[in-house]
Design a protein around this motif. Structure first.
Motif, PDB file in Angstrom:
ATOM      1  N   SER A  47     -21.627  49.529  20.371  1.00  0.00           N
ATOM      2  CA  SER A  47     -21.012  50.694  21.015  1.00  0.00           C
ATOM      3  C   SER A  47     -22.100  51.662  21.492  1.00  0.00           C
ATOM      4  O   SER A  47     -23.205  51.702  20.950  1.00  0.00           O
ATOM      5  N   GLN A  48     -21.764  52.443  22.499  1.00  0.00           N
ATOM      6  CA  GLN A  48     -22.698  53.460  22.979  1.00  0.00           C
ATOM      7  C   GLN A  48     -22.781  54.626  22.000  1.00  0.00           C
ATOM      8  O   GLN A  48     -23.856  55.163  21.756  1.00  0.00           O
ATOM      9  N   GLU A  49     -21.649  55.025  21.450  1.00  0.00           N
ATOM     10  CA  GLU A  49     -21.645  56.110  20.484  1.00  0.00           C
ATOM     11  C   GLU A  49     -21.936  55.555  19.096  1.00  0.00           C
ATOM     12  O   GLU A  49     -21.613  54.395  18.811  1.00  0.00           O
ATOM     13  N   PRO A  50     -22.553  56.334  18.208  1.00  0.00           N
ATOM     14  CA  PRO A  50     -22.826  55.836  16.854  1.00  0.00           C
ATOM     15  C   PRO A  50     -21.529  55.571  16.110  1.00  0.00           C
ATOM     16  O   PRO A  50     -20.517  56.256  16.329  1.00  0.00           O
ATOM     17  N   PRO A  51     -21.507  54.581  15.231  1.00  0.00           N
ATOM     18  CA  PRO A  51     -20.286  54.274  14.489  1.00  0.00           C
ATOM     19  C   PRO A  51     -19.948  55.365  13.480  1.00  0.00           C
ATOM     20  O   PRO A  51     -20.821  56.114  13.024  1.00  0.00           O
ATOM     21  N   CYS A  52     -18.682  55.460  13.144  1.00  0.00           N
ATOM     22  CA  CYS A  52     -18.232  56.301  12.039  1.00  0.00           C
ATOM     23  C   CYS A  52     -18.433  55.498  10.759  1.00  0.00           C
ATOM     24  O   CYS A  52     -17.920  54.390  10.635  1.00  0.00           O
ATOM     25  N   ASN A  70     -28.550  59.078   8.112  1.00  0.00           N
ATOM     26  CA  ASN A  70     -29.108  58.680   9.404  1.00  0.00           C
ATOM     27  C   ASN A  70     -28.597  57.293   9.764  1.00  0.00           C
ATOM     28  O   ASN A  70     -28.499  56.409   8.914  1.00  0.00           O
ATOM     29  N   ILE A  71     -28.245  57.117  11.039  1.00  0.00           N
ATOM     30  CA  ILE A  71     -27.818  55.812  11.528  1.00  0.00           C
ATOM     31  C   ILE A  71     -28.970  55.196  12.308  1.00  0.00           C
ATOM     32  O   ILE A  71     -29.486  55.805  13.254  1.00  0.00           O
ATOM     33  N   ALA A  72     -29.386  54.013  11.891  1.00  0.00           N
ATOM     34  CA  ALA A  72     -30.545  53.358  12.503  1.00  0.00           C
ATOM     35  C   ALA A  72     -30.146  52.686  13.817  1.00  0.00           C
ATOM     36  O   ALA A  72     -29.019  52.246  14.003  1.00  0.00           O
ATOM     37  N   GLY A  73     -31.115  52.596  14.711  1.00  0.00           N
ATOM     38  CA  GLY A  73     -30.885  51.962  16.001  1.00  0.00           C
ATOM     39  C   GLY A  73     -30.611  52.991  17.076  1.00  0.00           C
ATOM     40  O   GLY A  73     -31.060  54.141  16.990  1.00  0.00           O
ATOM     41  N   GLY A  74     -29.881  52.602  18.091  1.00  0.00           N
ATOM     42  CA  GLY A  74     -29.578  53.489  19.199  1.00  0.00           C
ATOM     43  C   GLY A  74     -28.388  52.976  19.977  1.00  0.00           C
ATOM     44  O   GLY A  74     -27.785  51.952  19.618  1.00  0.00           O
ATOM     45  N   PHE A  81     -27.521  52.100   8.304  1.00  0.00           N
ATOM     46  CA  PHE A  81     -27.520  53.529   7.992  1.00  0.00           C
ATOM     47  C   PHE A  81     -28.232  53.752   6.658  1.00  0.00           C
ATOM     48  O   PHE A  81     -28.392  52.833   5.843  1.00  0.00           O
ATOM     49  N   SER A  82     -28.667  54.987   6.450  1.00  0.00           N
ATOM     50  CA  SER A  82     -29.288  55.374   5.186  1.00  0.00           C
ATOM     51  C   SER A  82     -28.789  56.754   4.799  1.00  0.00           C
ATOM     52  O   SER A  82     -28.485  57.584   5.658  1.00  0.00           O
TER      53      SER A  82
END
Length: 224
Positions: A47-52, A70-74, A81-82
């Motif tokens: 997805s373009q937006e970060p996941p919930c 923090n959500i890893a990637g882009g 996530f961490s």
């Protein structure tokens, strides 16, 4: 809608709409960690937006404070996530799932719907996410002595009981809280109080705002 597919249940609730993607679970698992939690998604979320990201801490672990996330990637390639724990030393564990307003095409059998641009918006292999309860009122209830500092304490009372499969969305608690001095922020942590059906937030310091605004406390479950 004028054309397409729409499915409603016996309460007239729209469950599938070919023009409106629903919130779907794209991956799930368990987590564990000491001082921090690091999770890699079993598959890249495109997805373009970060996941919930929704988590359910093990109820027997007490007041483990979940801090910055923090959500890893882009965009187009989210990989995990961490979460930093706000306690000095704490062992934590639980279950999690990640959800986006789209479907993944992983199932070999079932039904799948695409939109006009060819994006999958429904797949029987991507179970829907149902919001079970939510609130956004965080009254200040006083100061609490934690193991690492004195903390401003805020309580969000939920309107419905936390169910045995309910997870809360950690994304709204991914940043530190503003404090009374311009440009400064305070370390924060949030925890679930299952017995009293509430979320608690702690801001570690001496100059926090007593009105922290309306953070979304959203609980949801996977509908299988």
């Amino acid at each position: 809608m004028t054309y397409g597919l729409s499915v409603r249940n016996d309460n007239n609730y729209i469950q599938i709409d070919s023009e409106a993607p629903r919130l779907c679970c794209v991956c799930e698992g368990t987590y564990a960690g000491t001082a921090a939690v690091t999770v890699g998604f079993p598959n890249v979320i495109t997805s373009q937006e970060p996941p919930c990201v929704f988590i359910r801490p093990d109820p027997v672990q007490g007041t483990v404070l979940y801090g910055s996330m923090n959500i890893a990637g882009g965009p187009g390639a989210w990989t995990g996530f961490s979460i930093q724990l706000a306690n000095i030393t704490s062992v934590t564990g639980g279950t999690w799932f990640a959800a986006v307003f789209a479907a993944t095409t992983q199932s070999d059998y079932g039904m799948r719907i695409w939109d006009a641009a060819g994006n999958p918006i429904y797949d029987t292999g991507s179970p829907a996410i149902a919001v079970s309860t939510a609130a956004n009122d965080w009254p200040f209830v006083g100061m609490t002595q934690l193991e690492i500092a004195i903390a401003y304490t805020y309580v969000c009372q939920l309107p419905r009981p936390i169910g045995p499969h309910d997870h809360f969305m950690i994304n709204p608690f991914s940043r530190w809280l503003l404090c009374a001095h311009p440009g400064n922020s305070l370390r924060m942590g949030v925890t679930v109080d299952y017995a009293n059906n509430q979320l608690l937030m702690f801001a570690m310091g001496f100059t926090a705002w007593t009105d922290i605004g309306r953070h979304a406390a959203v609980f949801a479950r996977i509908r299988r």
